[in-house]
Design a protein around this motif. Sequence first.
Motif, PDB file in Angstrom:
ATOM      1  N   ASP A 243     140.383 -53.132  40.932  1.00  0.00           N
ATOM      2  CA  ASP A 243     141.736 -53.600  41.273  1.00  0.00           C
ATOM      3  C   ASP A 243     142.814 -52.601  40.832  1.00  0.00           C
ATOM      4  O   ASP A 243     143.984 -52.914  40.778  1.00  0.00           O
ATOM      5  CB  ASP A 243     141.992 -54.969  40.631  1.00  0.00           C
ATOM      6  N   ASP A 244     142.396 -51.383  40.517  1.00  0.00           N
ATOM      7  CA  ASP A 244     143.360 -50.399  40.025  1.00  0.00           C
ATOM      8  C   ASP A 244     143.752 -49.431  41.147  1.00  0.00           C
ATOM      9  O   ASP A 244     142.942 -48.614  41.576  1.00  0.00           O
ATOM     10  CB  ASP A 244     142.731 -49.628  38.857  1.00  0.00           C
ATOM     11  N   VAL A 245     144.985 -49.553  41.627  1.00  0.00           N
ATOM     12  CA  VAL A 245     145.483 -48.623  42.639  1.00  0.00           C
ATOM     13  C   VAL A 245     146.388 -47.619  41.955  1.00  0.00           C
ATOM     14  O   VAL A 245     147.239 -47.994  41.145  1.00  0.00           O
ATOM     15  CB  VAL A 245     146.253 -49.382  43.750  1.00  0.00           C
ATOM     16  N   ARG A 246     146.160 -46.333  42.229  1.00  0.00           N
ATOM     17  CA  ARG A 246     146.974 -45.295  41.593  1.00  0.00           C
ATOM     18  C   ARG A 246     147.667 -44.456  42.640  1.00  0.00           C
ATOM     19  O   ARG A 246     147.091 -44.131  43.678  1.00  0.00           O
ATOM     20  CB  ARG A 246     146.098 -44.402  40.713  1.00  0.00           C
ATOM     21  N   LEU A 247     148.904 -44.089  42.343  1.00  0.00           N
ATOM     22  CA  LEU A 247     149.668 -43.223  43.251  1.00  0.00           C
ATOM     23  C   LEU A 247     149.769 -41.835  42.633  1.00  0.00           C
ATOM     24  O   LEU A 247     150.145 -41.694  41.467  1.00  0.00           O
ATOM     25  CB  LEU A 247     151.077 -43.798  43.473  1.00  0.00           C
ATOM     26  N   PHE A 248     149.433 -40.838  43.447  1.00  0.00           N
ATOM     27  CA  PHE A 248     149.599 -39.443  43.028  1.00  0.00           C
ATOM     28  C   PHE A 248     150.572 -38.769  43.986  1.00  0.00           C
ATOM     29  O   PHE A 248     150.439 -38.888  45.203  1.00  0.00           O
ATOM     30  CB  PHE A 248     148.261 -38.699  43.089  1.00  0.00           C
TER      31      PHE A 248
END
Lengths: 498, 496
Positions: A243-248
């Motif tokens: 459930d971990d969404v990361r933005l780069f």
Amino acid sequence: MTIVLFVSVALIAACGLIYELVAGTLASYLLGDSVFQFSTVIGSYLFAMGVGSYLSRFVTRGLVARFISIELMVGLVGGFSSAALFLAFAYTQGFRLILYAIVVAIGILVGLEIPLLMRILKNRLEFRELVAHVLTFDYLGALAASLLFPILLVPKLGMVRSALLFGIINAGVALWSTYLFRDQLGARGLLRITCACVLVMLGAGMAGAEWISQAADANLYADEVIFARDTRYQRIVLTKWKDDVRLFLSSHLQFSSRDEYRYHEALVHPGLAALPGARRVLVLGGGDGLAVREILKYPDVGSVTLVDLDPEMTKLFSTHPYLATLNAHSLTNARVHVINADAFAWLQQNTDFFDFVVVDFPDPTNYSLGKLYTTAFYRLLGKHLSAQGLAVVQSTSPLFARQSYWCIVETLKQAGLKTYPYHLYVPSFGEWGFVLAAMSPYEPPVRLPGGLRYLAAPDVPPLFQFPADMLPVDAEPNRLNDQVLVRYYEHDWREITH
Amino acid sequence: MSSTRRQFLSAALVGLTPKTDRSIAGGFIDDGHQIGHQLRDRAPFAPVKQVMRIPIVIVGGGIAGLSAAWRLDKRGFRDFVLLEMEERAGGNARWGENEISPFPWAAHYVPVPGKKAELVRELFEDLGVLRAGVWEERYLCFSPQERLYVHGRWQEGIEPLTEATTGDREEFARFAARANEFRSTGQFTIPMELGAKPSTLDNLSMDDWLKQEHFTSRYLHWYVNYACRDDYGALARDTSAWAGIHYFASREPDEKGPLTWPEGNGWIARRLLEKLARYVRTGNMVHRIAPEGRKLRVSAGETDYIADGVIFAAPSFLAPYVCEGAPPVRFVYSPWLTANLTLDRLPAERGFETAWDNVIYDSPALGYVVATHQSLRTHIDRSVWTFYWSLAEGSPADNRRLLLEKDWSHWKEAILGDLERAHPDIRQCVSRIDVLRLGHAMARPVVGFLGSDQRRRLADNSGRLIFANSDLSGFSIFEEAQYRGVKAAERALGRC
């Protein structure tokens, strides 16, 4: 019969040239400095061909069978060369080693081809004729390849498929040769089965080319890439793991969905909750809409202006179902005005005053971004603050980049602002720092809006206390004409990573 | 067979390295040499239609002429005209503008003036560049200021230290120490007139002085030579050691600079022209200045001005062609070429970031300055680069001939060929190259210039014709032009 033979010569010449072009182009593309890459690739390739030509003298028996196995080897190594290089770049430290190993291997094999073929053909033609024809078709094949590569192959097929296609051609020539030279060949069955196996492998590679390209790219990020786009300004990548969404943004982590609430609650509420009369809020940067989500928890705030450089970024966070849910549809709220502009230039021409300003820019990793952390910028910011107004500045980590953090504080002071530095712990980032800046004195809020997951009013004053390893250090202010911050930042982070 | 195949493969690959030429527009910018040469060739001029009596006439609308006008106006004196030969004033501070950015055509910066340069500081206070002793940050050159392409990569700063040995570094340190010693003598000032004393350093070249002082580092020699080419348009061996040392020993900045603007010193010219527009007559070439009783008659186009004093702010070498009875002026002038390149995309960059001033080691040219560097934007994808080239190798006369003989394509290729060394993809980025040829760009401080009788006679200015060009200082820098202009204005006021 003879013409068919010479077409084979042209085909294998084309294959040989294509692998050299693939290696040179990939090396230039991945490492830069095309002159150097092409020179060294051509040089080592031609040298290896010479080695191959020399080695051909040691092949004495079973010429046709040897020729066919060499074709198959060239087909395999050459065909998968592009995929192997992409993956080597993404997954290993030894890209250069693998590059030159592949170039030399193909070079030796290609160097063996023509001498062997000429010896196979020597009894069918007069020597004068043989040399003339073989070389003519050799060059014709090379010409065709050198024209096809930039005009058709790279734009239409891409690097991975182009190499595989020519691998298939090599293997095809091998299979074909088992028929052409059947009278000079003993056991044909096994060779044909091998040819078929190689062809299947290369065909499978063609089918999986898309996956290979993605695998090469995704490895730059730890998790599954669910969205990637190159905009005019940056590369936006979203990754997901459970459930971990990361933005780069351009490979720099902006948030993790598991703990971003800590960051954004701490960014907004210590300042905004202390300004009960705040009506007009400005957000510079923060195109993800997460700071705006927190600001919209204040019913008295009548208007939020968000200035972010990249329209694709604000569009993504307005429309993408998951991301718009994450920011509670803040960017499409009627109180919010989204402006896509370069912040410094926009602020320069804007004449409005704001009660609260959130300055949430990427870290000062280069001199262009460093302009947004200068005395000139903060003076301009000060001119847009209402009399009781507050600004909060994202200021990198006071633990990992201690001098950078205190440099930002010093720069705000030099710009004539009172400063109130504070920090918190964000698991995905580590210790992180903000600075509140104002014309008039600041008092921490007595009440925070309801529904916060991290912050409560009594927790705010302790944020302003710094333990010994984060206490102020001497730093020069950051000015447009002397951007010390970029140097501090580079130095601070190099200390951590090396 | 392998050798022919080898050649073929190499040829095929070289042909495929990025070199797809795109068409590049551009041409020569009108540089006024045709108008100027009318004077030299004594062409016939239009008959006089009107005669005006006016106390002061300023000839030349460069920084010297504009500074004279600024001073007169500031003193409340309004009865004068400034006559400029070209359609636009500015001289060496001329500028241009396109859809991307304004850009300079020649001088593009002013070092942050020290306390002694009072007049420059006064001007900058008037223009809002200096407020209460603080320099406006947006007008100071942004970081990073300079970079150098050397040994195949960009380094910060233009002292070539990437592969310098301890010996090289020691020489740089010793050179800096020598410059400090010279600075403390008080003789190397800006304006030069305030401190300059007769000196034996004027009797040898900068190159000879370096040798005399046992400086042998090739990097230091390159660096000093670059400084001479950049400021004087001359090689170190053609520059007076006094002038060479002046470059390093004269500046005492109180802030990291220099001061610069997208259009270079054109920004200053623009601000001055806004204030002084009512005095300025462009497209007015003065073709004769002759005594008329106790006054001077200045002929320009169809108008003759009868003036008490004339400030001759145009280059002094023009005086013999214009002023009746003036002796020939034997100053040496360096020819220059500048070009503005429009880039609709930026070349791929690796290594140290693009700076304001970008220099290529061992290039015959001086490098390029980025017009968008002073932009407040964080994201810049188009730009204008100003390419500078002082034709210092060979004689100035030969180089002036070369400037007029060679066509635009020649210079376009030479410029791209030079830049290509550091930017292999430059040809795919440039859409336009405009070239300006400056036959007499700046006075050259040759050996003996300081003690030259002629320079001192012209600078004496005891008559009604008052010389004001920076060439009276021996070198063309902003501060000297402004100082000479202001001093000429004060003299002229004394005559009225």
